[in-house]
Structure formats: C-alpha cells, structure tokens
Write a protein that holds these residues in place. Structure first.
Motif, PDB file in Angstrom:
ATOM      1  N   ASN A   1       0.839  -1.205   0.000  1.00  0.00           N
ATOM      2  CA  ASN A   1       0.000   0.000   0.000  1.00  0.00           C
ATOM      3  C   ASN A   1       0.871   1.252   0.000  1.00  0.00           C
ATOM      4  O   ASN A   1       2.079   1.172   0.204  1.00  0.00           O
ATOM      5  CB  ASN A   1      -0.895  -0.014   1.246  1.00  0.00           C
ATOM      6  N   ASP A   2       0.257   2.416  -0.233  1.00  0.00           N
ATOM      7  CA  ASP A   2       0.989   3.679  -0.083  1.00  0.00           C
ATOM      8  C   ASP A   2       0.664   4.223   1.288  1.00  0.00           C
ATOM      9  O   ASP A   2      -0.489   4.554   1.579  1.00  0.00           O
ATOM     10  CB  ASP A   2       0.556   4.671  -1.169  1.00  0.00           C
ATOM     11  N   THR A   3       1.678   4.302   2.132  1.00  0.00           N
ATOM     12  CA  THR A   3       1.479   4.656   3.535  1.00  0.00           C
ATOM     13  C   THR A   3       2.047   6.043   3.832  1.00  0.00           C
ATOM     14  O   THR A   3       3.170   6.349   3.430  1.00  0.00           O
ATOM     15  CB  THR A   3       2.163   3.607   4.450  1.00  0.00           C
ATOM     16  N   PHE A   4       1.275   6.854   4.542  1.00  0.00           N
ATOM     17  CA  PHE A   4       1.712   8.201   4.933  1.00  0.00           C
ATOM     18  C   PHE A   4       1.457   8.413   6.418  1.00  0.00           C
ATOM     19  O   PHE A   4       0.514   7.852   6.980  1.00  0.00           O
ATOM     20  CB  PHE A   4       0.918   9.275   4.169  1.00  0.00           C
ATOM     21  N   ARG A   5       2.316   9.231   7.026  1.00  0.00           N
ATOM     22  CA  ARG A   5       2.021   9.700   8.378  1.00  0.00           C
ATOM     23  C   ARG A   5       1.446  11.110   8.262  1.00  0.00           C
ATOM     24  O   ARG A   5       1.995  11.949   7.541  1.00  0.00           O
ATOM     25  CB  ARG A   5       3.282   9.732   9.231  1.00  0.00           C
ATOM     26  N   LEU A   6       0.359  11.308   8.958  1.00  0.00           N
ATOM     27  CA  LEU A   6      -0.329  12.594   8.895  1.00  0.00           C
ATOM     28  C   LEU A   6      -0.265  13.262  10.263  1.00  0.00           C
ATOM     29  O   LEU A   6      -0.459  12.603  11.290  1.00  0.00           O
ATOM     30  CB  LEU A   6      -1.797  12.354   8.500  1.00  0.00           C
ATOM     31  N   ILE A   7       0.025  14.545  10.260  1.00  0.00           N
ATOM     32  CA  ILE A   7       0.021  15.310  11.515  1.00  0.00           C
ATOM     33  C   ILE A   7      -1.127  16.312  11.495  1.00  0.00           C
ATOM     34  O   ILE A   7      -1.286  17.052  10.524  1.00  0.00           O
ATOM     35  CB  ILE A   7       1.368  16.046  11.720  1.00  0.00           C
ATOM     36  N   CYS A   8      -1.918  16.277  12.550  1.00  0.00           N
ATOM     37  CA  CYS A   8      -3.011  17.247  12.677  1.00  0.00           C
ATOM     38  C   CYS A   8      -2.790  18.085  13.934  1.00  0.00           C
ATOM     39  O   CYS A   8      -2.253  17.596  14.931  1.00  0.00           O
ATOM     40  CB  CYS A   8      -4.359  16.526  12.801  1.00  0.00           C
ATOM     41  N   LYS A   9      -3.210  19.324  13.859  1.00  0.00           N
ATOM     42  CA  LYS A   9      -3.081  20.219  15.019  1.00  0.00           C
ATOM     43  C   LYS A   9      -4.432  20.303  15.722  1.00  0.00           C
ATOM     44  O   LYS A   9      -5.455  20.561  15.096  1.00  0.00           O
ATOM     45  CB  LYS A   9      -2.650  21.616  14.548  1.00  0.00           C
TER      46      LYS A   9
END
Ligand code: ATP
Ligand code: MG
Ligand code: MG
Length: 369
Positions: free
Chosen positions: A33-41
């Motif tokens: 799969n295409d995996t990303f880490r996402l940061i939310c504030k």
C-alpha cells in the motif's frame, strides 16, 4: 504510484481526523500500500495518524477487506480493554470516514483508510537478534489467542484458497501436464519430490473438514515488520497490516513464520547445501508463539505445529515450481531459473525438516505452555 497519491488531500478531507491536517509524509517500508504519516493540530497539541491508499490491484475487493479489518479490530479492542490493556496501542484503530464508512474513495476511485498512529513503537525490517523472532512469535500467538472466539467463518477470503494445499497441487499438476514452456524435463526430480508428498499435503485441510482443527482468524503476512515493538519495554505491542486476515488454520501462520524465519539460507539461495532448518530458531519462535497463545491452542493444533511448518514450506515450493513451469508469470524474477532456485530451497528445507522431525516434535512437546 505517485499519480494516484495526488488525491491524498481529497482523501484526508473525507476521513474524520481530529484537528487541522498540517502535514503528511510517506512513511515506513511497506511494499503493497501507499502509507503516509499525517500530523493534525488540535487544541491539545499534535495528533498523529496513518493514512493509506489500499492497493486495489492486489486486493480486488477493498470493501470486504475493510469489513474484515473493522470486525477484527473492534473485537480486539474489546478483548484488550477487558484484560486491562491499552486498545489505542495494542491494536490498529480505524479512523472512519465522515460518512460513517470504514474507508473513503477519492475521485479517481482509489480507496483510502485512516488509522490512529501508534506512537512510541517501531517496526524492524530485519531480525537483529533471535529475541526479535521470539517477540514476533509471541505477538502472533497473542493475536491468535485474542481472536480465538472470533467467528472466523464470517471473514471474507481476500485471496481465495490461499493455503489450500490440495488446490495448489491441482494447479501444479495441470501445469506439469500442459508444460506450456517445455520446462518439465528440466525438473523431473522436483516434480517427483512434490508428487511423492501429495497425499500428506492434504492432511491439514482434511483435519479441518473432520473438525479436528478449528477454523481461526489467520494473519497470512507474519513477517517481523508487521509487528510493532514498544520503544520503552522492548516487548511486542501490536500486530499490524491486517489486509490478508482470512479464515484459516493457526498452523498456517505458525508454519509460514518458520518457513521464512528459521531457514539458514535466503529463500532464493542457488546453493541448496546452505539450506537447513535452524532448530534453535525453531525453538525460539515456538516458545514465543506458545507463550503468546497461553494455552488457547487445542492439543491437536499444538501437535500439528511441525506439520504446519512443513506444509507451508512444501506449498510454497510447489507454487514456485508451478510458476517456473508456467514461464514465471506470477512471482517477480530477476535472473534465469530464479523460481527454480526458490522451489529448490523450499524443497531442501522440507527434506531437512523430515530429517529433524523428531527434534521438532520434541521441542513442541517440551515447551511448557
Ligand atoms: P507490506 O509490504 O508488509 O505488505 P504494507 O504496504 O501493507 O506493507 P503496512 O505494513 O500496513 O503496509 O504499513 C507500512 C509501515 O507503516 C509499517 O511497517 C509500519 O512501520 C507503519 N505503520 C503502519 N500502520 C501503523 C500505525 N497504525 N502506527 C504506526 N506505524 C504504522
Ligand atoms: Mg506491512
Ligand atoms: Mg501488507
């Protein structure tokens, strides 16, 4: 690929993440799969998530796949909670879409899903010391135990007949008969090796039919980088990568781990004299697995663990040999006879297990759990 991931922003907008998305980066070393880490504030600070584009070339039915994952992870969450664990870190947790589904679809038709990010833990690509193999066994044993009462027959078979060895044998025999590439004469010894074991290869599926082995939730991709290890305690924390969970036999997951983890040679080693089963590694994984299972295996499941190792190795060899006969169309090859070398290593490992059969049985019998 890159083009498909252009829609990540759209996908982020469709999933119910908490806070304001501020940045995302490719993450980890997964191949599927295409995996990303996402940061939310958020008001309280940063929140981390995983967002993944599901590879729908490999998984043709992402909706059933996500139904499997949703069912299993909510069951795990309850069990972990009941046992005083931390469900936010000890299982994957789906972040639903704003429309209430367990996934979303971008305008190109790609499927995306969100997970809570498991902080303070790491996945390792390579076994650094035998202890890692032990940890992996323990994690998958625990996974099996926590899901022992899950209605496995309700899971979709994301890859039909994945470990149905008799079906794999039928495909193999058809490939020998067709001999579409004229290669059968090159591998007479290997063909004989497979046919000599055809009857034995049906044993696990027969025991399932007879009700002697229970149908379980199996993971089917039990490699080291699919478990997260806690950075502080060093213990296996969580089993991840649940795309291939399916109904199956516990001895399949156990056996496949031994097949790739306790071989003294690489899977495609051209010199088969280097291939053998490491009994110390077999012992290490078995100890971890049985500790994780904590008595949740039946007597027959436990007794059949060595057979699981042999069956998975044999089946894998049969699949490589089939692909060689069919002209290398399924497994990626990067040199001549690549699939043949792979088939030979698997069969050499089967032969070595046959030699060490008594020792393997003894290790299982002697383990306390
Ligand atoms: P594979 O090649 O093993 O099939 P994949 O493409 O299916 O991999 P995953 O194993 O799901 O992808 O994820 C890739 C990597 O991302 C993992 O090895 C892990 O390092 C990281 N990862 C996945 N989910 C999480 C999570 N919830 N929290 C933290 N890290 C995660
Ligand atoms: Mg993975
Ligand atoms: Mg995967």
């Amino acid at each position: 690929g890159e083009a498909q991931c252009g829609k990540i922003k759209e996908a982020i907008g469709l999933l119910a993440f908490e806070g304001e998305p501020i940045s995302w980066n490719r993450y980890g070393s997964g191949h599927i799969n295409d995996t990303f880490r996402l940061i939310c504030k958020t008001g309280e600070g940063e929140k981390h998530y995983i967002i993944q584009r599901i590879n729908h070339e490999v998984f043709k039915d992402p909706v059933s796949l996500m139904r499997n994952i949703a069912g299993v992870t909510s069951f795990l969450r309850e069990r972990i909670q009941a046992q005083g664990g931390d469900p936010a870190r000890e299982t994957l947790n789906i972040v639903k879409a704003k429309n209430g589904k367990d996934y979303c679809q971008d305008s190109d038709g790609n499927y995306w899903r969100g997970y809570l990010f498991i902080d303070g833990a790491t996945t390792y690509d390579k076994v650094r010391q035998p202890e890692d193999f032990y940890r992996s066994g323990k994690a998958f044993g625990r996974f099996k135990r926590l899901l022992a009462e899950y209605p496995a027959d309700e899971l979709a078979e994301t890859i039909p007949n994945f470990h149905n060895t008799p079906v794999r044998m039928e495909t193999f025999k058809a490939a020998v008969k067709a001999d579409s590439c004229g290669r059968a004469h090159l591998v007479e010894a290997e063909i004989k090796f497979a046919l000599d074991r055809e009857k034995e290869a049906a044993i696990a599926m027969d025991m399932l039919k007879e009700g002697r082995l229970p149908l379980c939730v199996t993971h089917n991709d039990t490699k080291l980088n699919n478990i997260m290890i806690d950075d502080v305690t060093g213990e296996a924390l969580c089993v991840i990568d649940l795309d291939t969970i399916m109904p199956g036999l516990s001895i399949f997951d156990f056996g496949d781990s031994i097949r790739f983890g306790a071989n003294t040679a690489e899977e495609d080693e051209p010199d088969v004299s280097k291939v053998s089963l490491s009994l110390p590694l077999f012992e290490t994984y078995t100890r971890g697995y049985l500790e994780g299972c904590k008595g949740s295996l039946t007597t027959e499941e436990k007794m059949m663990l060595p057979m699981g190792a042999k069956l998975m190795t044999f089946e894998c060899g049969v699949r490589f040999l089939t692909d060689f006969l069919q002209g290398d169309t399924y497994f990626h090859t990067s040199r001549e006879n690549h699939n043949l070398d792979r088939a030979r290593t698997q069969f050499a490992l089967v032969a070595d297990m046959e030699k060490k059969w008594e020792e393997m049985a003894e290790i299982v019998r002697e383990s306390k759990k």
